[in-house]
Scaffold this active site. Structure first.
Site, mmCIF file in Angstrom:
data_model
loop_
_atom_site.group_PDB
_atom_site.id
_atom_site.type_symbol
_atom_site.label_atom_id
_atom_site.label_comp_id
_atom_site.label_asym_id
_atom_site.label_seq_id
_atom_site.Cartn_x
_atom_site.Cartn_y
_atom_site.Cartn_z
ATOM 1 N N HIS A 1 0.831 -1.199 0.000
ATOM 2 C CA HIS A 1 0.000 0.000 0.000
ATOM 3 C C HIS A 1 0.871 1.257 0.000
ATOM 4 O O HIS A 1 0.585 2.217 -0.721
ATOM 5 C CB HIS A 1 -0.950 0.005 1.204
ATOM 6 N N LYS B 1 -9.522 -9.313 7.506
ATOM 7 C CA LYS B 1 -10.163 -9.794 8.738
ATOM 8 C C LYS B 1 -10.253 -8.651 9.728
ATOM 9 O O LYS B 1 -9.425 -7.746 9.740
ATOM 10 C CB LYS B 1 -9.412 -10.984 9.338
#
Length: 176
Positions: free
Chosen positions: A38, A103
């Site tokens: 990222h 998650k």
């Protein structure tokens, strides 16, 4: 409870049909990107350079797959805690990201960006990386090889088992 068998390319157009807690079996092309990937993507965005993937309509899985052997592309590919990517997510959604897979809960800013952009957050089961790997039929590194397992990879998946964590209407399994 509804169950959907979807191709990743359909998520942008069908996100409004999905509701928090519903099951999705996802097939098609998705990309892996964790923290380091990222940051590398944002360096490219900030410099005006092209991204190594078309973010519009894409699905990013927060995972760092382990190398496979034989006919298995990867031995394990479990989800990373999604909140670590929260600072990046609203901007990627504004650029057209259709869905994220990870998650755990997300920030209110991410939930708002999901609703604003009519996207979806899908949850994979933590601790089930070997099981999830059985859904991966092909894996190819496409950028940032210096990051090792955190490099950007393109995955072809078949019936990857997921749960809708946050839907495009704001429904959120973490607030129930």
């Amino acid at each position: 409870m509804a169950e959907f068998h979807l191709n990743a390319s359909e998520l942008a157009s069908r996100a409004s049909e999905l509701r928090a807690s519903e099951r999705v079996f996802l097939s098609g092309t998705i990309y892996t990107a964790r923290d380091q990937a990222h940051m590398a993507l944002f360096r490219l965005l900030d410099s005006g350079s092209p991204l190594p993937l078309d973010i519009n309509g894409a699905v990013i899985y927060y995972a760092g797959p382990t190398p496979g052997r034989g006919d298995m592309p990867t031995l394990a590919c479990g989800p990373t805690t999604s909140s670590r990517m929260d600072k990046f997510t609203p901007r990627l959604l504004d650029l057209g990201l259709a869905a994220m897979i990870g998650k755990g809960p997300r920030s209110e800013a991410v939930r708002e960006a999901i609703v604003k952009n009519k996207a979806v957050y899908l949850c994979a089961t933590g601790g089930a990386g070997a099981l999830i790997a059985k859904s991966i039929v092909k894996m190819e590194e496409i950028a940032f090889s210096e990051l090792g397992c955190e490099s950007l990879k393109r995955l072809e998946v078949r019936d990857m088992p997921l749960i809708v964590g946050i839907d495009s209407h704001g429904g959120n399994i973490f607030e129930r």
